[in-house]
Scaffold this motif. Structure first.
Motif, PDB file in Angstrom:
ATOM      1  N   SER A 197     -13.022   6.320  -4.387  1.00  0.00           N
ATOM      2  CA  SER A 197     -11.630   6.025  -4.702  1.00  0.00           C
ATOM      3  C   SER A 197     -10.802   5.828  -3.435  1.00  0.00           C
ATOM      4  N   GLN A 198     -11.126   6.549  -2.366  1.00  0.00           N
ATOM      5  CA  GLN A 198     -10.408   6.354  -1.101  1.00  0.00           C
ATOM      6  C   GLN A 198     -10.693   4.971  -0.518  1.00  0.00           C
ATOM      7  N   ARG A 199     -11.952   4.516  -0.598  1.00  0.00           N
ATOM      8  CA  ARG A 199     -12.278   3.167  -0.116  1.00  0.00           C
ATOM      9  C   ARG A 199     -11.522   2.112  -0.909  1.00  0.00           C
ATOM     10  N   LEU A 200     -11.435   2.316  -2.203  1.00  0.00           N
ATOM     11  CA  LEU A 200     -10.736   1.369  -3.067  1.00  0.00           C
ATOM     12  C   LEU A 200      -9.250   1.318  -2.731  1.00  0.00           C
ATOM     13  N   ARG A 201      -8.649   2.467  -2.505  1.00  0.00           N
ATOM     14  CA  ARG A 201      -7.222   2.500  -2.144  1.00  0.00           C
ATOM     15  C   ARG A 201      -6.985   1.801  -0.806  1.00  0.00           C
ATOM     16  N   ARG A 202      -7.910   1.974   0.147  1.00  0.00           N
ATOM     17  CA  ARG A 202      -7.758   1.289   1.436  1.00  0.00           C
ATOM     18  C   ARG A 202      -7.876  -0.222   1.262  1.00  0.00           C
ATOM     19  N   LYS A 203      -8.803  -0.644   0.398  1.00  0.00           N
ATOM     20  CA  LYS A 203      -9.005  -2.073   0.175  1.00  0.00           C
ATOM     21  C   LYS A 203      -7.759  -2.721  -0.424  1.00  0.00           C
ATOM     22  N   LEU A 204      -7.066  -2.004  -1.299  1.00  0.00           N
ATOM     23  CA  LEU A 204      -5.848  -2.525  -1.917  1.00  0.00           C
ATOM     24  C   LEU A 204      -4.589  -2.236  -1.099  1.00  0.00           C
ATOM     25  N   LYS A 205      -4.782  -1.561   0.046  1.00  0.00           N
ATOM     26  CA  LYS A 205      -3.671  -1.212   0.943  1.00  0.00           C
ATOM     27  C   LYS A 205      -2.613  -0.377   0.233  1.00  0.00           C
ATOM     28  N   LEU A 206      -3.073   0.624  -0.513  1.00  0.00           N
ATOM     29  CA  LEU A 206      -2.165   1.540  -1.190  1.00  0.00           C
ATOM     30  C   LEU A 206      -1.919   2.744  -0.297  1.00  0.00           C
ATOM     31  N   LYS A 207      -0.708   3.214  -0.258  1.00  0.00           N
ATOM     32  CA  LYS A 207      -0.335   4.357   0.560  1.00  0.00           C
ATOM     33  C   LYS A 207      -0.293   5.626  -0.292  1.00  0.00           C
ATOM     34  N   VAL A 208      -0.483   6.759   0.345  1.00  0.00           N
ATOM     35  CA  VAL A 208      -0.390   8.035  -0.347  1.00  0.00           C
ATOM     36  C   VAL A 208       1.070   8.295  -0.682  1.00  0.00           C
ATOM     37  N   GLY A 209       1.326   8.669  -1.906  1.00  0.00           N
ATOM     38  CA  GLY A 209       2.686   8.986  -2.308  1.00  0.00           C
ATOM     39  C   GLY A 209       3.481   7.800  -2.819  1.00  0.00           C
ATOM     40  N   ASP A 210       2.867   6.623  -2.945  1.00  0.00           N
ATOM     41  CA  ASP A 210       3.605   5.465  -3.430  1.00  0.00           C
ATOM     42  C   ASP A 210       3.564   5.337  -4.949  1.00  0.00           C
ATOM     43  N   LYS A 211       2.943   6.327  -5.615  1.00  0.00           N
ATOM     44  CA  LYS A 211       2.843   6.364  -7.079  1.00  0.00           C
ATOM     45  C   LYS A 211       2.175   5.121  -7.641  1.00  0.00           C
TER      46      LYS A 211
END
Length: 81
Positions: free
Chosen positions: A39-53
């Motif tokens: 899930s962390q790799r996926l969030r990095r791929k989509l350029k999602l930040k922590v806390g952006d809901k």
């Protein structure tokens, strides 16, 4: 639905203790660690930040297919609140 489970565990502290003990043991497992890493790799791929809901999801509902950006989408977590 999440609020119903919160109400249940707030009203039943014994059940909450059992759930927390299970979760603590599960978090030690290899399966859990692989899921978190994926899930962390996926969030990095989509350029999602922590806390952006925002949360990552798959268009084809297959969590192991992270091949193309077209298959991935970000969803708003606020819809569950």
């Amino acid at each position: 639905m999440a609020s119903d489970s919160k109400k249940y565990y707030d009203a039943n502290p014994e059940a909450k203790a059992v759930k927390n003990a299970y979760q603590k043991e599960y978090n030690k497992t290899r399966k859990s660690k692989l899921h978190i890493a994926r899930s962390q790799r996926l969030r990095r791929k989509l350029k999602l930040k922590v806390g952006d809901k925002r949360d990552a999801a798959h268009d084809n509902k297959n969590p192991k297919s992270n091949t193309g950006r077209a298959q991935l989408r970000s969803t708003n977590r606020n819809r569950y609140a």
